[in-house]
Design an enzyme around this catalytic site. Structure first.
Site, PDB file in Angstrom:
ATOM      1  N   GLN A  88       4.589   1.987  -0.072  1.00  0.00           N
ATOM      2  CA  GLN A  88       4.824   3.024   0.941  1.00  0.00           C
ATOM      3  C   GLN A  88       4.522   2.450   2.327  1.00  0.00           C
ATOM      4  O   GLN A  88       3.426   2.626   2.856  1.00  0.00           O
ATOM      5  CB  GLN A  88       3.921   4.229   0.645  1.00  0.00           C
ATOM      6  CG  GLN A  88       4.143   5.408   1.534  1.00  0.00           C
ATOM      7  CD  GLN A  88       5.374   6.187   1.142  1.00  0.00           C
ATOM      8  OE1 GLN A  88       5.644   6.383  -0.031  1.00  0.00           O
ATOM      9  NE2 GLN A  88       6.121   6.641   2.120  1.00  0.00           N
ATOM     10  N   PHE A  89       5.506   1.782   2.933  1.00  0.00           N
ATOM     11  CA  PHE A  89       5.267   1.159   4.232  1.00  0.00           C
ATOM     12  C   PHE A  89       4.960   2.188   5.309  1.00  0.00           C
ATOM     13  O   PHE A  89       4.293   1.883   6.301  1.00  0.00           O
ATOM     14  CB  PHE A  89       6.443   0.277   4.658  1.00  0.00           C
ATOM     15  CG  PHE A  89       7.627   1.033   5.200  1.00  0.00           C
ATOM     16  CD1 PHE A  89       7.748   1.231   6.574  1.00  0.00           C
ATOM     17  CD2 PHE A  89       8.613   1.524   4.364  1.00  0.00           C
ATOM     18  CE1 PHE A  89       8.838   1.918   7.090  1.00  0.00           C
ATOM     19  CE2 PHE A  89       9.691   2.210   4.870  1.00  0.00           C
ATOM     20  CZ  PHE A  89       9.805   2.414   6.237  1.00  0.00           C
ATOM     21  N   THR A  90       5.378   3.432   5.111  1.00  0.00           N
ATOM     22  CA  THR A  90       5.158   4.452   6.139  1.00  0.00           C
ATOM     23  C   THR A  90       3.688   4.824   6.318  1.00  0.00           C
ATOM     24  O   THR A  90       3.343   5.509   7.284  1.00  0.00           O
ATOM     25  CB  THR A  90       5.987   5.725   5.854  1.00  0.00           C
ATOM     26  OG1 THR A  90       5.566   6.289   4.610  1.00  0.00           O
ATOM     27  CG2 THR A  90       7.468   5.408   5.817  1.00  0.00           C
TER      28      THR A  90
END
Length: 141
Positions: A74-76
């Protein structure tokens, strides 16, 4: 590394209409973000924490009750929306750095004895879960 950890009563992830990962019953759904400078040591530290954190029913850990984990990149988690209306992703590590470290978290968890299901790095995923509690914690190592 950052992780949003949800105590769940089941969770699954679907990519292009196909279910690619699922845990049934009590366990953890873990969203993992990687930033610049994260290392395999940090991945190992996060894996140990996820396996031993006592947030399941009765203050148990996954290691206590052999509960499964669904781990999803989950890069966010490294998004920054403090200025303006559009988040920036500058603090998120690029895919070629992040993917091996998320894989390392999974590998380390499995080496500890965990049953781990995963999403697919970089894919458009649909994550479904039943948050038990609700109970959600933020971990950073």
């Amino acid at each position: 590394m950052r992780a949003v950890v949800q105590r769940v009563d089941g969770a699954s992830v679907v990519v292009a209409g196909e279910k690619i990962g699922e845990i049934v019953g009590e366990g953890l759904c873990v969203l993992v973000g990687v930033t610049h400078g994260d290392t395999t040591d940090k991945a190992a530290q996060l894996a140990r924490k996820l396996w031993s954190v006592r947030i399941l029913a009765g203050e148990k850990s996954c290691s206590d009750v052999n509960a499964p984990l669904l781990v999803i990149s989950q890069f966010t988690l490294y998004g920054d929306a403090r200025k303006g209306r559009r988040p920036t992703w500058n603090a998120a590590a690029p895919g070629e750095v992040a993917e091996p470290l998320v894989d390392e978290v999974v590998t380390r968890l499995r080496a500890l004895g965990a049953h781990v299901e995963t999403g697919r790095f970089g894919a458009d995923m649909r994550v479904s879960l039943t948050n038990d509690g609700p109970f959600t914690v933020f971990l950073e190592v």
